[in-house]
Design a protein around this motif. Structure first.
Motif, short mmCIF file in Angstrom:
data_model
loop_
_atom_site.label_atom_id
_atom_site.label_comp_id
_atom_site.label_asym_id
_atom_site.label_seq_id
_atom_site.Cartn_x
_atom_site.Cartn_y
_atom_site.Cartn_z
N THR A 122 14.86 -36.40 16.95
CA THR A 122 14.60 -35.10 17.56
C THR A 122 14.61 -35.32 19.08
N TYR A 123 14.91 -34.27 19.81
CA TYR A 123 15.05 -34.42 21.26
C TYR A 123 14.82 -33.05 21.92
N PRO A 124 14.24 -33.06 23.11
CA PRO A 124 13.90 -31.79 23.76
C PRO A 124 15.09 -31.16 24.48
N VAL A 125 15.12 -29.83 24.44
CA VAL A 125 16.06 -29.06 25.26
C VAL A 125 15.25 -28.00 26.00
N ARG A 126 15.67 -27.68 27.21
CA ARG A 126 14.97 -26.66 28.02
C ARG A 126 15.40 -25.26 27.63
N SER A 127 16.58 -25.15 27.05
CA SER A 127 17.11 -23.86 26.61
C SER A 127 18.12 -24.14 25.51
N LEU A 128 18.34 -23.16 24.65
CA LEU A 128 19.29 -23.33 23.55
C LEU A 128 20.72 -23.41 24.06
N ARG A 129 20.93 -23.07 25.33
CA ARG A 129 22.27 -23.12 25.93
C ARG A 129 22.51 -24.42 26.68
N LYS A 130 21.51 -25.31 26.71
CA LYS A 130 21.64 -26.54 27.48
C LYS A 130 21.55 -27.76 26.57
N ASP A 131 22.21 -28.84 27.00
CA ASP A 131 22.17 -30.09 26.25
C ASP A 131 20.88 -30.85 26.56
N SER A 132 20.58 -31.82 25.74
CA SER A 132 19.40 -32.65 25.93
C SER A 132 19.75 -33.85 26.80
N TYR A 133 19.05 -34.00 27.91
CA TYR A 133 19.28 -35.15 28.80
C TYR A 133 18.87 -36.44 28.10
N ALA A 134 17.79 -36.40 27.34
CA ALA A 134 17.34 -37.59 26.61
C ALA A 134 18.41 -38.03 25.60
N LEU A 135 18.97 -37.07 24.88
CA LEU A 135 20.02 -37.40 23.91
C LEU A 135 21.23 -37.98 24.62
N ASP A 136 21.55 -37.46 25.79
CA ASP A 136 22.69 -37.96 26.55
C ASP A 136 22.54 -39.43 26.90
N ILE A 137 21.31 -39.85 27.24
CA ILE A 137 21.07 -41.26 27.56
C ILE A 137 21.40 -42.13 26.34
N ALA A 138 20.92 -41.69 25.17
CA ALA A 138 21.16 -42.47 23.94
C ALA A 138 22.65 -42.52 23.60
N VAL A 139 23.33 -41.41 23.77
CA VAL A 139 24.77 -41.37 23.46
C VAL A 139 25.55 -42.25 24.42
N ARG A 140 25.20 -42.21 25.71
CA ARG A 140 25.88 -43.06 26.69
C ARG A 140 25.62 -44.54 26.45
N ALA A 141 24.51 -44.83 25.74
CA ALA A 141 24.20 -46.22 25.40
C ALA A 141 25.09 -46.74 24.26
N GLY A 142 25.85 -45.83 23.63
CA GLY A 142 26.70 -46.22 22.52
C GLY A 142 26.02 -46.17 21.17
N LEU A 143 24.82 -45.60 21.13
CA LEU A 143 24.10 -45.48 19.87
C LEU A 143 24.67 -44.33 19.03
N THR A 144 24.58 -44.48 17.73
CA THR A 144 25.13 -43.48 16.81
C THR A 144 24.02 -42.58 16.27
N LEU A 145 24.23 -41.28 16.36
CA LEU A 145 23.23 -40.35 15.84
C LEU A 145 23.10 -40.54 14.33
N PRO A 146 21.86 -40.49 13.82
CA PRO A 146 21.68 -40.56 12.37
C PRO A 146 22.16 -39.27 11.72
N THR A 147 22.20 -39.27 10.42
CA THR A 147 22.66 -38.08 9.69
C THR A 147 21.82 -36.86 10.04
N GLN A 148 20.50 -37.07 10.11
CA GLN A 148 19.60 -35.97 10.46
C GLN A 148 19.19 -36.06 11.92
N HIS A 149 19.44 -34.99 12.64
CA HIS A 149 18.99 -34.92 14.03
C HIS A 149 18.94 -33.44 14.44
N GLN A 150 18.00 -33.11 15.31
CA GLN A 150 17.92 -31.73 15.76
C GLN A 150 17.15 -31.61 17.06
N SER A 151 17.49 -30.58 17.80
CA SER A 151 16.81 -30.32 19.07
C SER A 151 15.51 -29.57 18.84
#
Length: 262
Positions: free
Chosen positions: A35-64
Motif C-alpha cells: 500500500t502507498y499514499p497518494v495526495r489525490s486520486l489524480r496523482k501518482d505515489s512518490y513512495a511507489l515511484d522510489i520502489a519502482v525506480r529501484a527495480g523492485l516488482t510490485l506484488p500481485t496485490q497493491h493499492q493506493s
C-alpha cells in the motif's frame, strides 16, 4: 487464521540506493500486499515511484491509500479511518501489508496516522516500523555539510509553525531544518535576510531523486514555486552560546532572562 503485520517501510527521500537491506528484503517478498499514499486520486505515489525506480516488482496485490493535502481535521480523520479500515481488512486475510513511505516512517509521515487509527480499530494489531534515511540527512550529504558538530543544537520543525516561531528558534538553535517550506518561502527568505543568514542557508528539493534541485543562493527563490517535498537548512553561526560546564552548556543571558520573565 493468523492476522498479518503492518510494516511501515521507509524508502529514504528519493535515491533507491538509500533503501536499507531490511526494507529491501521485505519489498522482495511476493506474499505481501503493498500500500502507498497518494495526495489525490489524480496523482501518482512518490513512495511507489522510489520502489519502482529501484527495480523492485510490485506484488500481485497493491493499492493506493488517499491521504489528502488539507488542514480540514474532519476530512483528514475520515480518510485516515478509511485507510486504516482497508489495511485492517487486508491484514485479516493473513497477509502482511507493507506501507511504502518516502523518507523515514516515524518522521512527519502518513504512516504515523495510519498506524494510530489502525490500533484504535484493532488494539491487538501488529505494527512494525522499518527505519530509513531522513530527507534532511540526505540533504546534508548532498550538500556536503554537517547537520551538527560537537555540542550544536538542532531544531527540526515544519515551517508552518510560522515566522515568529522560526525567528525565536534562531535564538535557541545552531541548525534549523525547516520542513515543507513551500507556503511560507518568501517570508522565510525575508526573515533570513533580516537576520543575515541567507549566506548560511541552503534549499533542497526532492533530495536524491532524479529531479533533485539544490539552491545555494536562496534569495533567488523569492516569488517562485517550489515542490512540497522541499526543505531549508539554516546554519546560525553567530548565535549566543553559554560556556561549557561538565560537558553541557550554561544557559545564555537571553535564556536566563526569558526564564525569569516566565
Amino acid at each position: 487464521m493468523t492476522e498479518g503485520t503492518l510494516y511501515g517501510v521507509s524508502l529514504g527521500p528519493g535515491d533507491p540506493g538509500l533503501i536499507t537491506r531490511r526494507a529491501w528484503a521485505l519489498l522482495e517478498r511476493t506474499d505481501t500486499v503493498w500500500t502507498y499514499p497518494v495526495r489525490s486520486l489524480r496523482k501518482d505515489s512518490y513512495a511507489l515511484d522510489i520502489a519502482v525506480r529501484a527495480g523492485l516488482t510490485l506484488p500481485t496485490q497493491h493499492q493506493s491509500l488517499l491521504f489528502p493535502m488539507t488542514h480540514d481535521a474532519e476530512k483528514l480523520a475520515r480518510h485516515w479511518l478509511k485507510a486504516a479500515e482497508t489495511v485492517r481488512d487486508l491484514l485479516a486475510t493473513g497477509k502482511d501489508v507493507l506501507f511504502l513511505v518516502e523518507g523515514d516512517a516515524s518522521t512527519y509521515a502518513s504512516f504515523c496516522y495510519l498506524a494510530r487509527v489502525l490500533r484504535e480499530l484493532e488494539p491487538a494489531a501488529r505494527v512494525d516500523i522499518v527505519p530509513g534515511v531522513n530527507s534532511f540527512n540526505a540533504a546534508c550529504a548532498q550538500l556536503q555539510i554537517p547537520l551538527s558538530e560537537q555540542d550544536d543544537t538542532i531544531a527540526i520543525v515544519p515551517a508552518a509553525y510560522g515566522i515568529a516561531a522560526v525567528e525565536k528558534m534562531l535564538d535557541d538553535f545552531d541548525t534549523l531544518v525547516l520542513m515543507k517550506v513551500k507556503p511560507l518561502l518568501d517570508d522565510l527568505i525575508d526573515l533570513l535576510a533580516r537576520r543575515g543568514l541567507l549566506e548560511h542557508s541552503r534549499f533542497i528539493e526532492k533530495a536524491g531523486s532524479p529531479v533533485e534541485r539544490i539552491v545555494h543562493n536562496v534569495a533567488e527563490l523569492k516569488g517562485t514555486k517550489v515542490n512540497y517535498l522541499s526543505l531549508l537548512l539554516v546554519k546560525n553561526p553567530n548565535r549566543e552560546r553559554g560556556e561549557m560546564v561538565r560537558g553541557c552548556r550554561k544557559k545564555t543571558t537571553t535564556e536566563r532572562e526569558e526564564e525569569t520573565r516566565e
